[in-house]
Design a protein around this motif. Structure first.
Motif, PDB file in Angstrom:
ATOM      1  N   TYR A  95      18.678   5.841 -54.897  1.00 31.24           N
ATOM      2  CA  TYR A  95      17.941   5.153 -53.921  1.00 31.24           C
ATOM      3  C   TYR A  95      16.762   4.440 -54.581  1.00 31.24           C
ATOM      4  O   TYR A  95      16.597   3.264 -54.519  1.00 31.24           O
ATOM      5  N   ALA A  96      16.134   4.810 -55.458  1.00 36.46           N
ATOM      6  CA  ALA A  96      14.958   4.270 -56.343  1.00 36.46           C
ATOM      7  C   ALA A  96      15.593   2.864 -57.022  1.00 36.46           C
ATOM      8  O   ALA A  96      15.063   1.959 -57.174  1.00 36.46           O
ATOM      9  N   LEU A  97      16.688   3.362 -57.873  1.00 34.04           N
ATOM     10  CA  LEU A  97      17.314   2.349 -58.663  1.00 34.04           C
ATOM     11  C   LEU A  97      17.934   1.180 -57.875  1.00 34.04           C
ATOM     12  O   LEU A  97      17.913   0.006 -58.293  1.00 34.04           O
ATOM     13  N   SER A  98      18.279   1.588 -56.736  1.00 38.16           N
ATOM     14  CA  SER A  98      18.875   0.385 -55.740  1.00 38.16           C
ATOM     15  C   SER A  98      17.721  -0.565 -55.323  1.00 38.16           C
ATOM     16  O   SER A  98      17.863  -1.750 -54.989  1.00 38.16           O
ATOM     17  N   THR A  99      16.889   0.278 -54.618  1.00 36.24           N
ATOM     18  CA  THR A  99      15.516  -0.510 -54.389  1.00 36.24           C
ATOM     19  C   THR A  99      15.015  -1.531 -55.427  1.00 36.24           C
ATOM     20  O   THR A  99      14.783  -2.584 -55.229  1.00 36.24           O
ATOM     21  N   GLU A 100      15.087  -0.699 -56.671  1.00 33.17           N
ATOM     22  CA  GLU A 100      14.453  -1.617 -57.860  1.00 33.17           C
ATOM     23  C   GLU A 100      15.320  -2.888 -58.075  1.00 33.17           C
ATOM     24  O   GLU A 100      14.835  -4.081 -58.378  1.00 33.17           O
TER      25      GLU A 100
END
Length: 179
Positions: A95-100
């Protein structure tokens, strides 16, 4: 005589007319019934004993299986718990990487738009000046008083073109954060 019991030779030879013989016959029949009951009871007890032994063997086999299976179940439960935690951690990271990634894609699109607008600005406003400065001689039949000696406007234009090249070089090295 018992209905379930078949008559034997001894039963048919007994005379029922005499009262003493009747008592002896009844005693023999009773003795045979008692013996048959004892044999039946003994066979039944042996059968029950064998059945109980079979059940006890099955119980022991199940206890051994349970003793072996219980640690396996605990170990599998522990592995399952660890895998769930790892899965949750991976989901959070994803989730964090997709947001980034979405953020970076938005920045990239913004930078592409800025690049395109700067190219368009350069093509419309500065390229004709730079191309005009590279021509040292005016076309035939064209005379302009400022063409013989470049004035302050021409040097400012050259300075502006050089500044644009330097700015373009700096923009490529350090991307701006517009958000």
């Amino acid at each position: 005589m018992d209905l379930t019991q078949t008559p034997t030779q001894d039963d048919s030879s007994i005379e029922v007319d005499q009262p003493g013989n009747q008592v002896k016959a009844d005693a023999k029949i009773l003795e045979r019934k008692v013996m048959a009951n004892r044999i039946y009871s003994q066979k039944n007890r042996i059968k029950q004993y064998n059945y109980n032994m079979q059940l006890e063997g099955e119980v022991r086999a199940l206890q051994v299986e349970l003793a072996v299976s219980h640690p396996r179940i605990k170990y599998t439960g522990l592995q399952n718990s660890l895998l769930r935690k790892e899965n949750d951690s991976i989901k959070k990271t994803l989730y964090a990487l997709s947001t980034e990634l979405m953020w970076k894609e938005a920045q990239c699109e913004e930078l592409k738009r800025e690049r395109d607008s700067l190219k368009q600005f350069y093509m419309v406003n500065l390229q004709p000046l730079v191309l005009g400065m590279n021509q040292h001689q005016p076309p035939a039949g064209f005379s302009h008083p400022n063409m013989a000696h470049p004035g302050p406007a021409a040097t400012e234009a050259v300075g502006t073109a050089e500044q644009m090249r330097n700015m373009n070089h700096l923009n490529q090295q350090e991307p701006h954060n517009f958000f």
